[in-house]
Design a protein around this motif. Structure first.
Motif, mmCIF file in Angstrom:
data_model
loop_
_atom_site.group_PDB
_atom_site.id
_atom_site.type_symbol
_atom_site.label_atom_id
_atom_site.label_comp_id
_atom_site.label_asym_id
_atom_site.label_seq_id
_atom_site.Cartn_x
_atom_site.Cartn_y
_atom_site.Cartn_z
ATOM 1 N N ASP A 10 53.609 12.425 62.826
ATOM 2 C CA ASP A 10 52.763 11.808 61.689
ATOM 3 C C ASP A 10 51.284 12.474 61.819
ATOM 4 O OD1 ASP A 10 55.056 10.491 60.962
ATOM 5 O OD2 ASP A 10 54.614 9.086 62.699
ATOM 6 N N PRO A 11 51.212 13.633 61.304
ATOM 7 C CA PRO A 11 49.744 14.298 61.791
ATOM 8 C C PRO A 11 48.537 13.810 61.012
ATOM 9 C CG PRO A 11 50.973 15.704 60.216
ATOM 10 C CD PRO A 11 51.780 14.460 60.607
ATOM 11 N N ILE A 12 47.481 14.007 61.579
ATOM 12 C CA ILE A 12 46.122 13.717 61.091
ATOM 13 C C ILE A 12 45.183 14.869 61.678
ATOM 14 C CG2 ILE A 12 45.068 12.063 63.024
ATOM 15 C CD1 ILE A 12 43.617 10.389 60.883
ATOM 16 N N CYS A 13 44.362 15.145 60.608
ATOM 17 C CA CYS A 13 43.395 16.129 61.243
ATOM 18 C C CYS A 13 41.950 15.434 61.193
ATOM 19 C CB CYS A 13 43.216 17.144 60.154
ATOM 20 S SG CYS A 13 41.962 18.478 60.393
ATOM 21 N N VAL A 14 41.145 15.733 62.298
ATOM 22 C CA VAL A 14 40.052 15.056 62.497
ATOM 23 C C VAL A 14 39.135 16.491 62.682
ATOM 24 C CG1 VAL A 14 38.592 13.829 64.121
ATOM 25 C CG2 VAL A 14 40.762 13.267 63.953
ATOM 26 N N LEU A 15 37.820 16.356 61.888
ATOM 27 C CA LEU A 15 37.010 17.431 61.696
ATOM 28 C C LEU A 15 35.380 17.089 62.523
ATOM 29 C CD1 LEU A 15 35.751 20.269 60.936
ATOM 30 C CD2 LEU A 15 34.943 19.175 58.800
ATOM 31 N N GLU A 51 22.688 29.787 59.015
ATOM 32 C CA GLU A 51 22.730 28.873 60.094
ATOM 33 C C GLU A 51 24.126 29.024 60.393
ATOM 34 O OE1 GLU A 51 21.274 24.786 59.743
ATOM 35 O OE2 GLU A 51 19.176 25.487 58.885
ATOM 36 N N ARG A 52 24.418 29.260 61.818
ATOM 37 C CA ARG A 52 25.673 29.102 62.118
ATOM 38 C C ARG A 52 26.161 27.511 62.372
ATOM 39 N NH1 ARG A 52 29.035 32.540 65.197
ATOM 40 N NH2 ARG A 52 30.344 31.528 66.642
ATOM 41 N N GLU A 53 27.285 27.015 61.594
ATOM 42 C CA GLU A 53 27.786 25.903 61.693
ATOM 43 C C GLU A 53 29.141 25.711 62.177
ATOM 44 O OE1 GLU A 53 26.487 23.992 57.552
ATOM 45 O OE2 GLU A 53 26.519 26.151 57.240
ATOM 46 N N ASN A 54 29.233 25.401 63.526
ATOM 47 C CA ASN A 54 30.364 25.489 64.391
ATOM 48 C C ASN A 54 31.178 24.266 63.922
ATOM 49 O OD1 ASN A 54 29.811 27.539 65.983
ATOM 50 N ND2 ASN A 54 28.532 26.499 67.166
ATOM 51 N N LEU A 55 32.708 24.236 63.688
ATOM 52 C CA LEU A 55 33.774 23.416 63.359
ATOM 53 C C LEU A 55 34.772 23.381 64.243
ATOM 54 C CD1 LEU A 55 33.998 24.345 59.636
ATOM 55 C CD2 LEU A 55 32.470 22.385 60.528
ATOM 56 N N ARG A 56 35.164 22.199 64.471
ATOM 57 C CA ARG A 56 36.482 22.112 65.293
ATOM 58 C C ARG A 56 37.446 21.127 64.534
ATOM 59 N NH1 ARG A 56 35.323 18.881 70.483
ATOM 60 N NH2 ARG A 56 36.617 17.213 69.667
ATOM 61 N N PHE A 57 38.659 21.666 64.289
ATOM 62 C CA PHE A 57 39.555 20.704 63.573
ATOM 63 C C PHE A 57 40.670 20.315 64.849
ATOM 64 C CE2 PHE A 57 37.983 23.553 60.590
ATOM 65 C CZ PHE A 57 37.862 22.767 59.327
ATOM 66 N N ASP A 58 40.754 19.113 65.284
ATOM 67 C CA ASP A 58 41.892 18.453 65.941
ATOM 68 C C ASP A 58 42.788 17.962 65.224
ATOM 69 O OD1 ASP A 58 39.844 19.395 67.910
ATOM 70 O OD2 ASP A 58 39.581 17.494 68.754
ATOM 71 N N PHE A 59 44.139 18.100 65.719
ATOM 72 C CA PHE A 59 45.325 17.449 65.183
ATOM 73 C C PHE A 59 45.938 16.525 66.113
ATOM 74 C CE2 PHE A 59 44.184 21.631 63.189
ATOM 75 C CZ PHE A 59 44.017 21.276 61.888
ATOM 76 N N TYR A 60 46.318 15.410 65.649
ATOM 77 C CA TYR A 60 47.008 14.552 66.315
ATOM 78 C C TYR A 60 48.286 13.983 65.727
ATOM 79 C CZ TYR A 60 42.620 13.936 69.060
ATOM 80 O OH TYR A 60 41.623 14.249 69.853
ATOM 81 N N ASP A 61 49.050 13.363 66.537
ATOM 82 C CA ASP A 61 50.559 12.693 65.974
ATOM 83 C C ASP A 61 50.059 11.119 66.173
ATOM 84 O OD1 ASP A 61 53.062 11.707 65.384
ATOM 85 O OD2 ASP A 61 53.778 12.139 67.149
ATOM 86 N N VAL A 62 49.868 10.492 64.895
ATOM 87 C CA VAL A 62 49.643 9.175 64.972
ATOM 88 C C VAL A 62 50.702 8.363 65.226
ATOM 89 C CG1 VAL A 62 48.659 7.354 63.666
ATOM 90 C CG2 VAL A 62 47.605 9.599 63.520
ATOM 91 N N ASP A 63 50.472 7.465 66.365
ATOM 92 C CA ASP A 63 51.673 6.643 66.917
ATOM 93 C C ASP A 63 51.377 5.172 66.581
ATOM 94 O OD1 ASP A 63 53.293 8.794 67.819
ATOM 95 O OD2 ASP A 63 51.882 8.910 69.619
#
Length: 155
Positions: free
Chosen positions: A59-64, A103-115
């Motif tokens: 059950d994925p979610i993306c966190v930016l 400007e350099r805008e760094n992004l990180r996308f984390d993905f989780y399985d919501v339990d």
């Protein structure tokens, strides 16, 4: 536009004569001048996510997360909705960001399985993450960037 004028109908106290609603030289603040930016809308979709559930699909979610210039600290920018039972989510919730051209805008996308219903990410299974810059996305063909998700432990 630098936003130097006062709102219509208002004049700064202590000013007489001249042009109402106009800024004087003393009002200009170089540090307060705006940097050219464009609003961009980011959509996220994934294919073949890890399946961390035993009897169903993740059950994925993306966190930016964004990283401020000159700062190593990642700050949460936002989260998508949770999509039940899929390894191929097309998230509906979009991220609207300012794109600063030089400007350099760094992004990180984390993905989780919501339990569970908990907003605490440590309560959910980490599926992986992807790093890029906003410039990479905007500058890619069709403003569409495809990268692999790295499934190492979250740091």
């Amino acid at each position: 536009m630098f936003g130097l004028a006062e709102p219509a109908g208002r004049q700064k106290p202590g000013r007489s004569g001249g042009f109402p609603n106009m800024a004087s030289v003393g009002d200009f603040n170089v540090l307060g001048a705006s940097i050219p930016a464009t609003k961009v809308e980011l959509s996220v979709s994934c294919r073949n996510l890890l399946d961390r559930d035993t009897f169903s699909k993740s059950d994925p979610i993306c966190v930016l997360y964004t990283q401020a210039i000159g700062n190593k600290e990642w700050r949460e920018f936002g989260r998508t909705e949770v999509i039940d039972n899929t390894l191929n989510p097309d998230f509906v919730r979009k991220f609207i960001m300012d794109y600063f051209f030089e400007e350099r805008e760094n992004l990180r996308f984390d993905f989780y399985d919501v339990d569970s219903k908990s907003p605490n990410l440590s309560k959910h299974d980490f599926l992986g993450q992807m790093f890029c810059t906003l410039g990479e996305i905007v500058g890619s063909q069709g403003s569409r960037l495809e990268k692999s998700i790295v499934a190492d432990e979250v740091f």
